[in-house]
Design a protein around this motif. Structure first.
Motif: not given
Ligand code: AMP
Ligand code: GLY
Length: 422
Positions: A6-29
């Motif tokens: 779970l990522v807390i926030g709403s901005g472009a920064r959180e979009h980048a954090i969430a997108h980068t997390l999903l790129k790695g194989s350790s996180v799938d949701e």
């Protein structure tokens, strides 16, 4: 099976954090609370929970089996959300309330720096208007006036003349422009030099620095206009030599991390050092207790290791690995609503933005128009980022995407990266 974050926030920064997390194989949701509808196109989930409702967030994490939480913005950190998660047995990446003071109180940050000989502008704190005016008059301009506490990046006046300095003090003390954030004011010496942002992953005692970046704080081309949250960024910053970065790590980041640990307020999370390369070496302008925005949107695309795996290691007491693409340049341009930052006019229609595989759109202040489109709903609306072999080609590429679209009701700077290309 991969982890749920779970990522807390709403901005472009959180979009980048969430997108980068999903790129790695350790996180799938990844779910972002509250997020924004622009994130959904990247396979990111959003949930309508406020970042300040800690109890509701804790319940959401427990009921939905999230493995850990990433806290994006400073406000929940300073309000102690990491402490609240910890009490509920939930791992959250970010500083606790005590450590988040490094951003929440300029006075705390300045005193920490004084105790550990960390280079920064000379300063004094005042809670009385007359004494503050007297000091400003004796000191003379240029001089910098900062409201203590959080004022969303707008509590700083860089006064090139005394009249402006006195006006800023009166705004804070008499007109209470920054609410309770103005109860104290920090007056500091003006520092001259190029700014750069040095962010690090920190586990309480050790740190892993990221590539540096440079923000553009003023609203308009050529660094004109009012200070904003940031209108664009790029990385690397070739006019800042590696020796200055090394010096900043040795004289600023290391003593800050070690000093906080020694004093019983160890910092875990992202430590953001906002620095100025002066003629006498790098000095601190401010610390943030989180990823910078828009810096994150140009730094995280350079990460070649698995973000979620690295953070998980830190949260579990292990040794993380972070590796970076140090050959390419990244550059991002913010699209903002007309009138930002002073009198934001919301409601502009966001056009479809055609990007290639080296570019990405990170959304911030957008809401759905109910017909599959997006509408601007706050000051900073989105950022278009690209990666290219050098800064000039990254700049050309981003503007070739942006310049041909219809941005009615919005504006952007046309010169992001200019200090690297002079
Ligand atoms: P801050 O919110 O502390 O980052 O300040 C906003 C901006 O004001 C910074 O990015 C700098 O451009 C400028 N600034 C802050 N402090 C100083 C200083 N002591 N000397 C020169 N410029 C400063
Ligand atoms: N870009 C500056 C900040 O995030 O505070």
């Amino acid at each position: 099976m991969g982890q749920k974050v779970l990522v807390i926030g709403s901005g472009a920064r959180e979009h980048a954090i969430a997108h980068t997390l999903l790129k790695g194989s350790s996180v799938d949701e990844v779910t972002v609370a509250p997020g924004n509808p622009g994130m959904v196109g990247d396979g990111i989930r959003i949930t309508q929970l406020s970042q300040s409702n800690h109890a509701a967030l804790i319940e959401f994490v427990q009921q939905n089996g999230y493995d850990w939480v990433f806290v994006g913005p400073e406000v929940p950190l300073i309000e102690g959300i990491v402490d609240d998660f910890a009490k509920a047995g939930i791992k959250a990446f970010g500083p606790n309330k005590a450590a988040a003071q490094i951003e929440g109180s300029k006075d705390f940050a300045k005193q920490l720096m004084a105790r550990h000989n960390i280079p920064t502008a000379k300063y004094q704190t005042f809670s009385d208007l007359e004494l503050a005016k007297e000091y400003a008059n004796e000191h003379g301009a240029p001089i910098v006036i900062k409201a203590d506490g959080l004022a969303a990046g707008k509590g700083v006046t860089v006064a090139m003349d005394l009249h402006t300095a006195i006006r800023a003090l009166e705004d804070i003390f008499v007109d209470h422009r920054f609410g309770s954030a103005g109860a104290k004011v920090v007056i500091e010496d003006f520092l001259e030099g190029q700014e750069f942002s040095l962010m690090s992953f920190v586990n309480g005692t050790e740190f892993w620095p990221m590539p540096i970046s440079q923000d553009h704080k003023r609203a308009h081309d050529g660094d004109e206009g009012p200070n904003t949250g940031g209108m664009g960024a790029y990385s690397p910053v070739p006019q800042i030599p590696q020796s200055v970065i090394d010096e900043a790590i040795d004289t600023i980041v290391r003593p800050t991390v070690e000093g906080m640990a020694e004093e019983g307020t160890p910092f875990t999370g992202i430590l953001y050092a906002g620095l100025i390369a002066t003629a006498n070496g790098p000095k601190v302008i401010e610390f943030n207790a989180r990823f910078g925005d828009p810096e994150t949107e140009v730094v995280l695309p350079k990460l070649t290791s698995d973000l979620g795996a690295g953070i998980s290691e830190i949260l579990n007491g292990g040794t993380p690995e972070f590796t970076w693409d140090e050959t390419n340049a990244t550059l991002g341009v913010v699209l903002a609503s007309k009138g930002y930052p002073e009198h934001v006019i919301k409601g502009a229609r966001v056009p479809e933005i055609p990007v290639d595989e080296d570019s990405h759109v990170y959304y911030a202040g957008v809401v759905s128009d109910g017909k599959g489109g997006l509408v601007a709903d706050s000051g900073r609306v989105l950022l278009v980022e690209t990666s290219a072999p050098d800064i000039k080609s990254a700049q050309d590429k981003v503007y070739s995407i942006i310049d041909k679209l219809d941005w009615r009701g919005m504006f952007y700077r046309h010169d992001i990266g200019f200090k690297a290309l002079k």
